[in-house]
Design a protein around this motif. Structure first.
Motif, PDB file in Angstrom:
ATOM      1  N   ASP A  44       0.834  -1.196   0.000  1.00 48.27           N
ATOM      2  CA  ASP A  44       0.000   0.000   0.000  1.00 48.27           C
ATOM      3  C   ASP A  44       0.874   1.253   0.000  1.00 48.27           C
ATOM      4  O   ASP A  44       1.790   1.372   0.831  1.00 48.27           O
ATOM      5  N   GLY A  77      -3.320  -3.929   2.480  1.00 46.01           N
ATOM      6  CA  GLY A  77      -4.591  -4.013   3.185  1.00 46.01           C
ATOM      7  C   GLY A  77      -4.365  -4.787   4.469  1.00 46.01           C
ATOM      8  O   GLY A  77      -3.450  -4.497   5.244  1.00 46.01           O
ATOM      9  N   ASN A  78      -5.179  -5.807   4.701  1.00 43.07           N
ATOM     10  CA  ASN A  78      -4.973  -6.720   5.827  1.00 43.07           C
ATOM     11  C   ASN A  78      -4.739  -8.142   5.327  1.00 43.07           C
ATOM     12  O   ASN A  78      -5.107  -9.116   5.983  1.00 43.07           O
TER      13      ASN A  78
END
Length: 567
Positions: free
Chosen positions: A110, A136-137
């Motif tokens: 990211d 992101g996760n």
């Protein structure tokens, strides 16, 4: 009679997570012929897939003032003086190259903003600077995607549903790996001069844990039975906020690392914010070991919920700031999206200990290397948040390169593996297989439950010498029972799930034994190791404990480290 197949490679890699796949690529780059053995499927199993947020490194765009030296200092401070400084230096200096390698494979971290090529760096507790790169996760899933693609492109064979059972060692010389291949119901001998153990951790030995079902300590058991030293096995990191209710959510992580800096609080069963009573500094600055220690003490004081947990409150936090993938998962298992309080407790999450390695990833048995969570000595008493992927990529690459070089310099003779060494490691497995379909055999699921209960009660987030001794004695007895009584319900060996569970149970028992024995030996409290009967930290214990199994006896070797200065 169970069939035995033989295959030959330069390097056998046990485990198909991030460390194993990175090692395979590095070994192939050196001109070696590697093979990857995995008891599941690489795209669906292993701990790397469950890594949510961070891959820590001091990258070229790091915050002003940050450096690998400061990163190393943070690791040693978090590990309370126990990490091997040589391994820490390697990790801190080479993590940025591991990030760059992942980017070359196709990981897109990211950015700080959409139009920027500079990665966003998140801050995690225990770090002096923001160092956490993320996707992101789902950073672990993305890393696995590109590694698998590269392994397939390189033509490296991956043998799925293949349980490595033991190393084959003939008079102190490594000859390869014995395995059970479930799709054919056959035993296999993988002859090779070099082996990389990259099997991940062992948190399934605990009833409450965050790990995939495959995390049964296979590498630790395999190493112990081969006479290889383990180190720091008493240090099992408990993730502080693991859901304990409702039943469908039990064992899932609730991401406190992201939410506590945003204002989440911990409350006991009475709704009281208890944190400041313990005098350990602000909650937002607390590392996982400190959080787990305080929470375990609050629960032990009788202030836990009926489910054995505490509440994490997210009242006042904008719902859009909650990890959205996590929120969707929690909704799927019965937690309301708008719930402001959730029941959590410390659950086993990560093994700081493992096979004792040198900076070149070699172990105490020539030809055997280790990487990833099953390698020990890097994190000490507590792993700094965000370093799991950094470690498995840095040392996966090192193990792959050095195992390949060793194998090419020390090829096996053409005559093949000595039969007596093969028979020695196959005999216990043959006995297990021979009981398949027997109504008199005990079932492995019973053993799983007993090990998990023993370890949760006596060697979990808090321990005492009395409880640890009880665990050690029962685990020693279970080791004998597995050899004599445990077997599968069905006679057919092909895809026999009970056979796999029994082989895993062997390793769970040996892993649990190594944790309990090391925890009993360390007569102090430090990091993730909390002795209620020895609550202070002692300067005489600023050492790592290396342990070997001799019969039923633990043999310890103290490895002295330097004292750590706390800020």
């Amino acid at each position: 009679m169970v069939e035995i197949a033989r295959e030959r490679y330069d390097v056998v890699i046990i485990g198909s997570g991030g460390a194993g796949l990175r090692a395979a690529l590095a070994a192939a780059e050196q001109g070696a012929r590697p093979v990857v053995l995995t008891k599941g499927e690489p795209q669906r199993s292993g701990g790397t897939l469950s890594a949510h947020y961070s891959f820590c490194a001091v990258v070229p765009s790091a915050e002003p003032g940050d450096s690998p030296e400061l990163f190393a200092a943070d690791i040693i401070r978090s590990g309370e003086g126990i990490p091997d400084p040589r391994l820490v230096q390697v990790l801190a200096e080479q993590a940025a190259e591991a990030v760059a390698f992942a980017e070359r494979l196709g990981v897109k971290f990211d950015p700080v903003e959409k139009s920027s090529s500079r990665p966003h760096l998140g801050w995690l507790a225990g770090h002096s600077y923001a160092r956490a790169l993320h996707v992101g996760n789902t950073v672990g899933r993305e890393l696995m995607r590109v590694l698998l693609r590269a392994v397939k492109k390189a033509g490296i064979p991956v043998h799925s549903f293949t349980h490595a059972t033991d190393l084959i060692v003939d008079r102190g010389v490594l000859k390869g790996v014995a395995a059970f291949h479930s799709p054919a119901g056959e035993l296999r001998i993988y002859e090779a001069p070099a082996v990389i153990v990259a099997t991940g951790g062992g948190s399934q030995i605990y009833e409450l844990n965050t790990n995939p079902y495959e995390a049964t300590g296979d590498g630790y058991g395999i190493a112990l039975r081969a006479g290889i030293e383990l180190v720091d096995m008493e240090f099992v990191q408990h993730y502080p906020t693991v859901l304990v209710s409702p039943a469908g959510a039990r064992g899932l992580m609730f991401n406190s690392g992201i939410l506590i800096p945003k204002g989440a609080r911990l409350l006991n069963r009475h709704g009281d914010d208890f944190w400041d009573r313990y005098g350990v500094g602000p909650l937002k600055d607390a590392t996982r070991d400190v959080m787990s220690r305080v929470m375990s003490q609050e629960i032990a004081a009788g202030n836990g919920t009926d489910a054995g947990g505490l509440y994490i409150s997210t009242r006042g936090i904008d719902p859009s700031e909650l990890p959205q993938m996590q929120q969707r998962l929690l909704e799927d298992v019965g937690l309301a999206a708008d719930a402001a309080e959730r029941e959590v407790a410390p659950g086993a999450h990560y093994f700081m200990g493992g096979l004792r390695i040198e900076p070149d990833a070699s172990t105490s048995l020539p030809g055997v290397y280790a990487a990833g969570e099953c390698a020990g000595g890097i994190h000490g008493a507590n792993r700094l948040a965000g370093n799991a992927l950094s470690e498995n990529q840095v040392f996966g690459a090192i193990a792959g390169r050095n195992a390949a070089v060793y194998a090419l310099r020390n090829p096996l003779p053409p005559a093949g593996t000595v039969s007596s060494a093969v028979n020695d490691v196959l005999e216990p497995v043959r006995r297990i297989l021979s009981r398949s379909g027997s109504s008199a055999a005990s079932r492995p699921q019973e053993g799983w439950k007993e090990v998990q209960s023993l370890m949760q009660r006596h060697a979990g987030a808090t321990r005492t010498a009395e409880g640890l001794e009880q665990a050690i004695q029962r685990l020693n007895a279970l080791r004998e029972e597995i050899a004599e009584r445990v077997g599968a319900r069905d006679r057919a060996l092909i895809y026999n799930r009970d056979v796999g569970k029994t082989l895993e149970l062997r390793n769970m028992v040996d892993t649990g034994w190594s944790v309990a024995a090391s925890a009993k030996e360390r007569r102090e409290t430090r990091g993730a190791h909390v002795r209620l009967d020895a609550p202070a930290s002692g300067n005489g214990w600023t050492c790592s404990l290396a342990v070997r199994l001799e019969g039923r006896t633990a043999r310890f070797n103290r490895l002295l480290r330097g004292e750590v200065n706390h800020p």
